[in-house]
Design an enzyme around this catalytic site. Structure first.
Site, mmCIF file in Angstrom:
data_model
loop_
_atom_site.group_PDB
_atom_site.id
_atom_site.type_symbol
_atom_site.label_atom_id
_atom_site.label_comp_id
_atom_site.label_asym_id
_atom_site.label_seq_id
_atom_site.Cartn_x
_atom_site.Cartn_y
_atom_site.Cartn_z
ATOM 1 N N HIS A 272 -20.637 8.324 -12.280
ATOM 2 C CA HIS A 272 -19.920 7.076 -12.212
ATOM 3 C C HIS A 272 -20.525 6.144 -11.240
ATOM 4 O O HIS A 272 -20.934 6.510 -10.187
ATOM 5 C CB HIS A 272 -18.460 7.386 -11.848
ATOM 6 N N CYS B 36 -21.420 2.844 -15.511
ATOM 7 C CA CYS B 36 -20.874 1.498 -15.521
ATOM 8 C C CYS B 36 -21.606 0.881 -14.746
ATOM 9 O O CYS B 36 -22.162 1.049 -13.560
ATOM 10 C CB CYS B 36 -19.405 1.524 -14.973
#
EC number: 2.6.1.-
Length: 395
Positions: free
Chosen positions: A164, A206
């Site tokens: 992440h 991301c």
């Protein structure tokens, strides 16, 4: 007669002098070709594969990393040249409906957590500090060889990261972060310390493109699953496991790598096209301005496969052996056969007698003083407790 002899010898010498430059030229060309062959690019490949996420809902990140691990091993990079870092052990998680397995596809046909997986850093060993120490080589002398990146200036290194992230950072185990500046400085240290020849950086997270914006060291090619401001989406939901099994970008990259073999001529330009926005939903990015070679001239196996110093030729080579060598080899083989003929060990060993012979009976020896004293103590306790009158009930 003497004049003829001198004339013949003179002509032979003159011919030798005339042919000498041609022989030297041919030898020089062969040496140049050999030197160019062994000087080409790099001599070894390494891979650093990092999953930075913990907890069951991040199952897909572990599957991403293990799938890349399987692909580079299949293409020839040995475990001794792979540093595998997994922040969590999904195979042994109590929620796993199939213990000791990790699957990257919902058909559940391929267990990427096989018997030959060698995890070098696991659980709380996967930290920003340990990752940077592996890259830069600043590790304690007691660190085992399997946890070291023993690369040099002839090494091509693949660095794959998943987890992440956000704009300019990547989270490690939801407790710390590595920034794009720290990563860029680590790569610069590697270059200054001559720890790589070329480096391929792939990140599936991301806003992944933000992680390579600050790179400034030479010979680095970078790929990301999403641009700044975009999310990297998951793929392959599985109702039995209860989570997604992979991320979209890594899924299509691995689908592409499954078609590659060690002798493949597929180049990096093909890798750039494997996951368009229609498949990834996000917009994958790449950066090649720091890389000296044209990506279309860079083979996929320059980073994902082993280095093979083999040159294929179509020339016909005569393999007629020398008759003297053949005769000598025949005599040697004949002598070996004569020496080996009487050494039939299976027939010499008395196997049946060893297996079926009766066990040897032990010789009887009178009891020692300790045993006699123990029996005397037992008898004294008995008489003191029950007396002589109870003897009739025994005899």
């Amino acid at each position: 007669m003497v004049d003829t002899c001198f004339l013949s010898r003179g002509l032979t010498t003159l011919a030798g002098l005339l042919l000498l430059p041609f022989g030297s030229l041919a030898a020089s060309q062969i040496e140049d070709q050999a030197e160019q062959f062994f000087r080409s690019g790099h001599t070894n490949n390494w891979a650093v594969l990092v999953c930075t996420s913990r907890f069951w809902f991040n199952y897909r990140h572990v599957a991403n990393t293990l799938s890349v691990y399987r692909s580079v091993k299949r293409l020839g990079i040995p475990d001794s040249h792979i540093v595998l870092m997994l922040a969590d052990d999904m195979a042994c998680n109590p929620r796993n409906p199939k213990p000791a397995t990790v699957y990257s596809h919902k058909n559940m046909e391929l267990n990427v957590y096989g018997d030959d997986v060698e995890v070098d850093y696991r659980s709380y060993e996967v930290t920003v500090e340990n990752f940077l120490r592996v890259l830069t080589g600043r590790i304690p002398s007691s660190t085992p060889r399997s946890k070291r990146l023993l690369s040099d200036d002839r090494s091509n290194i693949l660095i794959y990261m998943t987890g992440h992230g956000g704009n300019g950072f990547l989270k490690f185990q939801d407790s710390e972060e590595i920034t794009n500046i720290e990563l860029a400085d680590a790569f610069e240290q590697m270059w200054q310390k001559r720890r790589y020849n070329e480096l391929l950086f792939i990140i599936d997270t991301c806003q992944g493109a933000s992680m390579y914006e600050r790179f400034y060291s030479p010979n680095i090619m970078a790929l990301a699953s999403s641009q700044v401001g975009e999310d990297s989406l998951s793929h392959q939901p599985d109702p039995a496991v209860g989570v997604h099994l992979m991320d979209r970008y890594t899924f299509y990259v691995l689908e592409f790598l499954e078609e590659i073999n060690p002798a493949s001529q597929t180049n990096m330009n093909d890798l750039f096209q494997v996951c368009p926005r229609s498949l990834c939903v996000s917009t994958p990015g790449h950066r090649t301005d720091l890389f000296q070679r044209d990506p279309k001239n860079v083979l996929i196996t320059d980073f994902f496969g082993s280095v093979r110093k083999v040159e294929i030729t179509t020339e016909t080579i005569s393999l007629q052996p020398d008759s003297g060598v053949v005769e000598s080899s025949y005599k040697k083989d004949q002598m070996v056969e004569e020496l080996m003929e009487p050494l039939k060990y299976a027939e010499q060993l008395p196997v049946a007698q060893i297996i079926h012979q009766k066990p040897k009976l032990k010789d009887w020896h009178p009891p020692g003083g300790f045993i006699l004293g123990l029996w005397a103590l037992i008898i004294m306790v008995f008489f003191k407790t029950y007396g002589i009158k109870h003897m009739k009930f025994i005899f």
